[in-house]
Write a protein that holds these residues in place. Structure first.
Motif, mmCIF file in Angstrom:
data_model
loop_
_atom_site.group_PDB
_atom_site.id
_atom_site.type_symbol
_atom_site.label_atom_id
_atom_site.label_comp_id
_atom_site.label_asym_id
_atom_site.label_seq_id
_atom_site.Cartn_x
_atom_site.Cartn_y
_atom_site.Cartn_z
ATOM 1 N N ASP A 1 2.281 1.783 -3.384
ATOM 2 C CA ASP A 1 1.231 2.287 -4.260
ATOM 3 C C ASP A 1 1.065 3.801 -4.095
ATOM 4 O O ASP A 1 0.888 4.531 -5.075
ATOM 5 N N ARG A 2 1.151 4.275 -2.859
ATOM 6 C CA ARG A 2 1.041 5.724 -2.617
ATOM 7 C C ARG A 2 2.221 6.480 -3.213
ATOM 8 O O ARG A 2 2.120 7.680 -3.468
ATOM 9 N N ASN A 3 3.330 5.761 -3.424
ATOM 10 C CA ASN A 3 4.496 6.376 -4.059
ATOM 11 C C ASN A 3 4.545 6.106 -5.560
ATOM 12 O O ASN A 3 5.576 6.329 -6.205
ATOM 13 N N ASP A 43 0.829 -1.207 0.000
ATOM 14 C CA ASP A 43 0.000 0.000 0.000
ATOM 15 C C ASP A 43 0.864 1.258 0.000
ATOM 16 O O ASP A 43 0.547 2.244 -0.683
ATOM 17 N N ALA A 44 1.962 1.231 0.766
ATOM 18 C CA ALA A 44 2.850 2.395 0.808
ATOM 19 C C ALA A 44 3.542 2.612 -0.534
ATOM 20 O O ALA A 44 3.703 3.748 -0.988
ATOM 21 N N ARG A 76 3.706 0.017 -8.492
ATOM 22 C CA ARG A 76 2.899 -1.197 -8.465
ATOM 23 C C ARG A 76 3.795 -2.382 -8.828
ATOM 24 O O ARG A 76 4.438 -2.369 -9.878
ATOM 25 N N ASN A 87 2.686 5.235 -11.477
ATOM 26 C CA ASN A 87 1.294 5.361 -11.922
ATOM 27 C C ASN A 87 0.857 4.297 -12.922
ATOM 28 O O ASN A 87 -0.184 4.445 -13.567
#
Length: 431
Positions: free
Chosen positions: A309-311, A306-307, A314, A395
Motif C-alpha cells: 500500500d505504501r508503494n 501494508d508495505a 492495492r 493509487n
C-alpha cells in the motif's frame, strides 16, 4: 478406596470441525442455496436470510458438542433467543432471489432437532475422518456400517452394510456418510488383522450403482444423484469438513485484509493444508488430473499488504495459489534434486509463512518470497515468485478483478546476487 469419577473428554476433532465452519456464516433461504461440499466451509440454516440467528445457533451447537448436552437442553436454551429475534413459527418471508413473499415455517422444535442432529453427525464425521487419515497406515480400511434398527432402514444403505474399501478409495467421496437427512450410517476403520478376522461377514465389492436426475430449482443446475442418497448429500461430509483445502479455497473470495487475518490466526490449518498440497503438487507436476486448480496455499500477510500500500499497490485478492499448469515449473528438476528445497516447495502452505524476506518486483508485478535452505550456509536462497493475479494500478482503491496471486516459479539464487539486485524493493524481513 473410593473409585475415581471418570469424565469423558469432549470430542476435540468434532468440535474443531464445527468451529471451522463457524468462521463463515452464510444466511440462506433454501437448503438448495448451498450445495453439497459448500456446507463443509460454512455454517448456514435454511430460511435464515434476513435474521441475525446463525451465530446464536452455531454457538449453541458448539456448547452442546463440547459439554455433551442433549437436544432437549439445546432447544430449551435456544428457543427463547430465536423467538426474541422473530425466527419462530410460520411467518411471511421474502425470498431474496425472486423477491417473492412466501409464508414459511421458521423455527420449530422439529427444525431444531434436524439442525441439531445433522450438525452433530457431520461434525463427528469430520472428526472421525481426521482420525482415519492420521491412523490409516495402521488401519487402512474403512467399513460401512448401517444402522439396522430404527427409522433409518433405507435399502441402499443396508445393501452397503459391511462394505470394506481402502481409506483412499474414491468411492467414499460419494458414499461417505451422512448420506441424507436423518441418515445414521457411519464408517469404522479396520486394521488388516481386523479384516481377516471379520472376512466372512465383510464384502469388498460395492453393489450396482443407479442414479436419478435432480433439478436444483434455486440455481437451475441439473445433476445425477445416486439412488439411496438425498439430493445435496452426494459427497463425503466428513472428508470435506476435514480437508483444509476447502477452507483455503475461500481465501480468494475474501478481502485481502480478512485473508491476512485468517492465515495469522492460531487455528489456521497450515500443516494439514501442506499434507493435502504435497500429493496434489506431485500429481500436477506429472501432468496428471487433479481435483481442483488453482490450489490455494495461503495469503499475503498484513505487513506485506501494508508495505504494498505504501508503494501504491492495492491487491484485489490476497490469496496465493498454485495453478496446475505451472506445477511442473514450480517443482522443477533443479528444485527436486535438492531434498531440502523440494520439501520447502512441496509443503509451501506450511513454509510460506516462514519467509525471511518478501520483496517487490515492480517491473514484473511480482512478489518474491525468500527462504533459507538447510545445508546451504545461507550462500543460496530459495526464491518463490508470485505474480499478482488481480489487476492493479498505483493509487487505486481496489483491484477491478478478483483473481488469486499465482506462484510462478521456485528457484535457488545466490544470496549476494539477490541482496545486490536493484530490481527489488524490500517489503518485509531482511537478509
Amino acid at each position: 478406596m473410593a473409585q475415581p469419577t471418570l469424565t469423558p473428554l469432549p470430542p476435540a476433532e468434532a468440535i474443531a470441525a464445527l468451529q471451522r465452519r463457524g468462521q463463515r456464516f452464510d444466511p440462506t433461504f433454501s437448503w438448495q442455496d448451498a450445495w453439497q461440499a459448500e456446507h463443509a466451509a460454512m455454517f448456514t440454516v435454511a430460511k435464515s436470510a434476513g435474521f441475525d440467528i446463525l451465530k446464536d445457533i452455531h454457538g449453541a451447537l458448539v456448547d452442546a458438542l463440547a459439554q455433551g448436552r442433549t437436544f432437549q437442553d439445546f432447544a430449551q436454551d435456544l428457543r427463547p433467543v430465536l423467538e426474541a429475534k422473530g425466527w419462530w413459527g410460520r411467518k411471511e418471508v421474502v425470498d431474496p432471489t425472486s423477491g417473492e413473499i412466501q409464508e414459511r415455517t421458521l423455527g420449530s422444535t422439529r427444525r431444531l432437532r434436524t439442525i441439531f442432529e445433522t450438525n452433530m453427525r457431520v461434525s463427528y464425521a469430520s472428526g472421525h475422518w481426521e482420525q482415519f487419515e492420521r491412523n490409516k497406515r495402521a488401519r487402512p480400511v474403512l467399513r460401512y456400517v448401517s444402522l439396522l434398527v430404527g427409522k433409518d432402514r433405507r435399502k441402499a444403505h443396508l445393501d452397503r452394510h459391511n462394505l470394506c474399501l481402502p481409506v483412499d478409495d474414491p468411492y467414499w467421496d460419494v458414499w461417505g456418510p451422512q448420506n441424507g437427512f436423518g441418515c445414521q450410517c457411519t464408517l469404522q476403520s479396520l486394521s488388516l488383522r481386523d479384516v481377516e478376522r471379520l472376512r466372512p461377514q465383510l464384502k469388498f465389492t460395492p453393489p450396482p450403482e443407479t442414479s436419478r436426475t435432480f433439478v436444483n430449482h434455486r440455481t437451475g443446475q441439473i445433476t445425477r444423484v445416486p439412488d439411496g442418497i438425498d439430493p445435496g448429500w452426494a459427497y463425503n461430509p466428513g472428508k470435506a469438513g476435514w480437508r483444509a483445502s476447502v477452507v483455503a479455497q475461500k481465501l480468494s473470495d475474501a478481502p485481502p485484509v480478512l485473508s491476512a487475518s485468517a492465515i495469522a490466526a492460531p487455528e489456521w490449518p497450515a500443516r494439514r493444508l501442506a499434507d493435502e498440497f504435497e500429493p496434489w503438487l506431485d500429481r500436477a507436476s506429472r501432468r496428471q488430473p487433479v481435483d481442483q486448480s488453482p490450489w490455494s496455499v495461503g495469503a499475503v500477510s498484513r505487513p506485506v499488504l501494508d508495505a504494498l500500500d505504501r508503494n501504491g499497490v492495492r491487491l484485489g485478492s490476497g490469496a496465493i495459489a498454485v495453478d496446475a499448469a505451472t506445477a511442473p515449473e514450480i517443482l522443477s528438476p533443479a528444485v527436486s534434486s535438492t531434498p531440502e528445497v523440494a520439501r520447502l516447495v512441496r509443503r509451501l502452505p506450511e513454509t510460506i509463512g516462514t519467509a525471511k524476506a518478501v520483496l517487490w518486483d515492480e517491473t514484473a508485478a511480482e512478489l518474491a518470497y525468500v527462504f533459507d535452505v538447510p545445508g546451504e550456509d545461507r550462500a543460496r536462497q530459495l526464491v518463490v515468485r508470485v505474480a499478482l493475479g488481480s489487476r492493479w494500478a498505483p493509487n487505486t482503491v481496489s483491484a477491478t478483478r478478483l483473481r488469486p496471486n499465482l506462484v510462478r516459479s521456485a528457484q535457488l539464487i545466490e544470496t549476494a546476487a539477490l541482496a545486490g539486485s536493484a530490481l527489488f524493493v524490500l517489503l518485509s524481513g531482511g537478509f
